[in-house]
Design an enzyme around this catalytic site. Structure first.
Site, mmCIF file in Angstrom:
data_model
loop_
_atom_site.group_PDB
_atom_site.id
_atom_site.type_symbol
_atom_site.label_atom_id
_atom_site.label_comp_id
_atom_site.label_asym_id
_atom_site.label_seq_id
_atom_site.Cartn_x
_atom_site.Cartn_y
_atom_site.Cartn_z
ATOM 1 N N HIS A 1 0.802 -1.225 0.000
ATOM 2 C CA HIS A 1 0.000 0.000 0.000
ATOM 3 C C HIS A 1 0.836 1.278 0.000
ATOM 4 O O HIS A 1 0.403 2.309 -0.490
ATOM 5 C CB HIS A 1 -0.965 0.013 1.190
ATOM 6 C CG HIS A 1 -0.324 0.361 2.496
ATOM 7 N ND1 HIS A 1 0.447 -0.532 3.223
ATOM 8 C CD2 HIS A 1 -0.342 1.507 3.231
ATOM 9 C CE1 HIS A 1 0.880 0.048 4.322
ATOM 10 N NE2 HIS A 1 0.416 1.289 4.359
ATOM 11 N N ASP A 2 2.051 1.215 0.520
ATOM 12 C CA ASP A 2 2.892 2.414 0.606
ATOM 13 C C ASP A 2 4.044 2.413 -0.381
ATOM 14 O O ASP A 2 4.997 3.189 -0.222
ATOM 15 C CB ASP A 2 3.458 2.559 2.027
ATOM 16 C CG ASP A 2 2.568 3.404 2.924
ATOM 17 O OD1 ASP A 2 1.686 4.102 2.397
ATOM 18 O OD2 ASP A 2 2.762 3.361 4.155
ATOM 19 N N HIS B 1 2.132 10.125 -2.772
ATOM 20 C CA HIS B 1 2.527 8.728 -2.607
ATOM 21 C C HIS B 1 1.381 7.765 -2.887
ATOM 22 O O HIS B 1 1.593 6.657 -3.385
ATOM 23 C CB HIS B 1 3.122 8.486 -1.209
ATOM 24 C CG HIS B 1 2.135 8.102 -0.160
ATOM 25 N ND1 HIS B 1 1.453 9.026 0.605
ATOM 26 C CD2 HIS B 1 1.703 6.889 0.263
ATOM 27 C CE1 HIS B 1 0.660 8.402 1.454
ATOM 28 N NE2 HIS B 1 0.777 7.111 1.262
ATOM 29 N N ASP C 1 -3.969 0.570 8.572
ATOM 30 C CA ASP C 1 -2.911 1.570 8.404
ATOM 31 C C ASP C 1 -2.987 2.631 9.502
ATOM 32 O O ASP C 1 -1.964 3.007 10.095
ATOM 33 C CB ASP C 1 -3.043 2.214 7.027
ATOM 34 C CG ASP C 1 -1.951 3.226 6.735
ATOM 35 O OD1 ASP C 1 -0.769 2.904 6.969
ATOM 36 O OD2 ASP C 1 -2.268 4.333 6.288
ATOM 37 N N HIS D 1 -5.950 3.993 0.043
ATOM 38 C CA HIS D 1 -5.977 3.749 1.497
ATOM 39 C C HIS D 1 -6.026 5.028 2.338
ATOM 40 O O HIS D 1 -6.214 4.953 3.557
ATOM 41 C CB HIS D 1 -4.783 2.890 1.925
ATOM 42 C CG HIS D 1 -3.444 3.559 1.800
ATOM 43 N ND1 HIS D 1 -2.761 3.639 0.608
ATOM 44 C CD2 HIS D 1 -2.659 4.183 2.713
ATOM 45 C CE1 HIS D 1 -1.620 4.276 0.794
ATOM 46 N NE2 HIS D 1 -1.522 4.617 2.069
ATOM 47 N N HIS D 2 -5.879 6.186 1.704
ATOM 48 C CA HIS D 2 -6.041 7.452 2.431
ATOM 49 C C HIS D 2 -7.357 8.160 2.092
ATOM 50 O O HIS D 2 -7.546 9.322 2.473
ATOM 51 C CB HIS D 2 -4.864 8.388 2.155
ATOM 52 C CG HIS D 2 -3.633 8.049 2.944
ATOM 53 N ND1 HIS D 2 -3.560 8.189 4.317
ATOM 54 C CD2 HIS D 2 -2.428 7.550 2.544
ATOM 55 C CE1 HIS D 2 -2.362 7.806 4.728
ATOM 56 N NE2 HIS D 2 -1.657 7.417 3.675
ATOM 57 N N LYS E 1 5.663 5.599 -1.574
ATOM 58 C CA LYS E 1 6.551 6.413 -0.737
ATOM 59 C C LYS E 1 7.992 6.394 -1.225
ATOM 60 O O LYS E 1 8.796 7.249 -0.818
ATOM 61 C CB LYS E 1 6.483 5.945 0.718
ATOM 62 C CG LYS E 1 5.221 6.382 1.441
ATOM 63 C CD LYS E 1 5.259 6.012 2.911
ATOM 64 C CE LYS E 1 4.031 6.556 3.649
ATOM 65 N NZ LYS E 1 4.027 6.177 5.081
#
Length: 391
Positions: A259-260, A288, A341, A312-313, A263
């Site tokens: 998911h990240d 990101h 998260d 996811h954000h 970044k």
């Protein structure tokens, strides 16, 4: 003026120090511009250390790096090389490739790291990759002649002279340099891959890819160590509690691990900043999530996961990012990863605070249920956490 120093050197402390004091994206790029002279090293330190700190703190930081720089860089490179080789093996790359990654910072004259290998003792893949990295940095910064000049200058020092001669032959073709700046560069590189080396993907291999890239993301900063793995664990627990099938949980766990991944395109100086982000830094952070979706969508096996992980954000009330999606456009799978998260973000240590106890973390999260968090996912997290013995 007395300078504070650690009583015993620790790679973790060094990693934190470098993470706090530098922009890692520019640091990695510009480090290739540094030759072997003391003057170039001093200039590099001054250009990359403590740029956002006050004058006194920056002075302390620069002195610290000058005094401890060699030991810090040795430990960091050793860690990075070992981790890179281990991840290559996890991705099932051949052992010569793993050894090439491990030796990427070795120099032909024996002055490199981590093992000060010399000449033919350096794996040929590593010799080629180092020359390619440095030539690309100088070509990007100053063009064809700058790249050629620097490669020739470092022949016999950093680079294998035979490889330098081969590079000079390739460099005579003007189309070679034009292709490096062409929009279809990625497609051109992929086209060079021999078809017989295509590796079929099975479920176990997809799991290994998720774990490996999760480790790559988490190793970007000491503050994110273990984050992807923990989010994957919490995601799996929530999914199990909500009655998801084993197959679907396995699939979703990969999304949590990845998911990240976006970044990797954001500087640590932003991600690890303790203070308030300015508008430019906030835009970099928001980026990101878009990068995660963009990266994963290029891989057929992760195409469905790309949208799930990249969102996811997002929030149920539509105030999230990158698209400002509302509840009707956010899948349950995304909501699960979001819950996991946020739970890890609160309970893990951060640059500006220690870990928050689980009961307090749940109280904080409870205030956002229905706006940021899905009620069912939050309730499942509560039930899952209640079943785990507390230390």
């Amino acid at each position: 003026m007395q300078l504070a120093e650690p009583a015993h050197f620790s790679p973790v402390v060094a990693g934190l120090r470098f993470s706090e004091l530098t922009d890692d994206l520019n640091f990695k790029r510009d480090f290739k511009l540094v030759g072997d002279s003391l003057g170039m090293w001093c200039s590099f330190v001054l250009q990359h250390t403590g740029l956002k700190a006050g004058l006194v703190e920056r002075f302390r930081s620069v002195i610290y790096i000058f005094r401890e720089g060699r030991e810090i860089s040795q430990d960091l490179i050793q860690t990075r090389c070992s981790r890179g080789a281990d991840i290559a093996r996890q991705l099932r790359f051949p052992e010569p490739v793993a050894l090439g990654i491990y030796s990427l910072d070795e120099h032909w004259n024996g002055g490199g790291r981590p093992d000060h290998l010399q000449g033919e003792a350096i794996p040929v893949y590593a010799r080629i990759a180092l020359l390619a990295q440095v030539s690309d940095v100088f070509h990007t910064a100053g063009g064809r002649e700058a790249a050629l000049q620097e490669v020739r200058l470092r022949s016999g020092q950093w680079f294998d002279p035979a490889l330098v001669r081969a590079f000079e032959q390739v460099a005579q073709d003007r189309d070679f340099w034009t292709q490096l700046s062409a929009p279809e560069l990625i497609q051109s590189v992929l086209a060079l891959e021999p078809g017989r080396y295509v590796v079929p993907l099975d479920e176990d291999y997809l799991d290994d890819i998720g774990v490996a890239f999760g480790q790559i993301v988490d190793s970007k900063s000491p503050y994110t160590s273990g984050h992807s793995a923990r989010v994957a664990l919490y995601t799996d627990l929530i999914g199990e509690t909500m009655g998801f099938s084993v197959e679907r949980r396995r699939w979703l766990k990969r999304g949590a691990l990845l998911h990240d991944v976006g970044k990797l395109g954001v500087s640590n100086s932003v991600l690890d900043k303790a203070g308030t982000l300015n508008s430019e830094e906030w835009e970099a952070v928001r980026l990101h999530a878009e990068l995660t979706e963009s990266i994963l969508s290029r891989i057929t096996a992760f195409h469905e996961l790309a949208r799930v992980a990249g969102a996811h954000h997002e929030r149920l009330d539509g105030k999230g990012y990158p698209r400002g999606l509302g509840a009707e456009a956010t899948t349950m799978e995304t909501r699960i990863i979001t819950t996991a998260d946020i739970f890890d973000a609160i309970t893990a240590s951060r640059p500006y605070r220690g870990p928050t106890p689980i009961p307090q973390a749940l109280e904080i999260m409870d205030k956002t249920v229905g706006t940021a968090l899905d009620p069912a996912c939050y309730a499942a997290l509560q039930r899952a956490v209640a079943q785990v013995p507390q230390a």
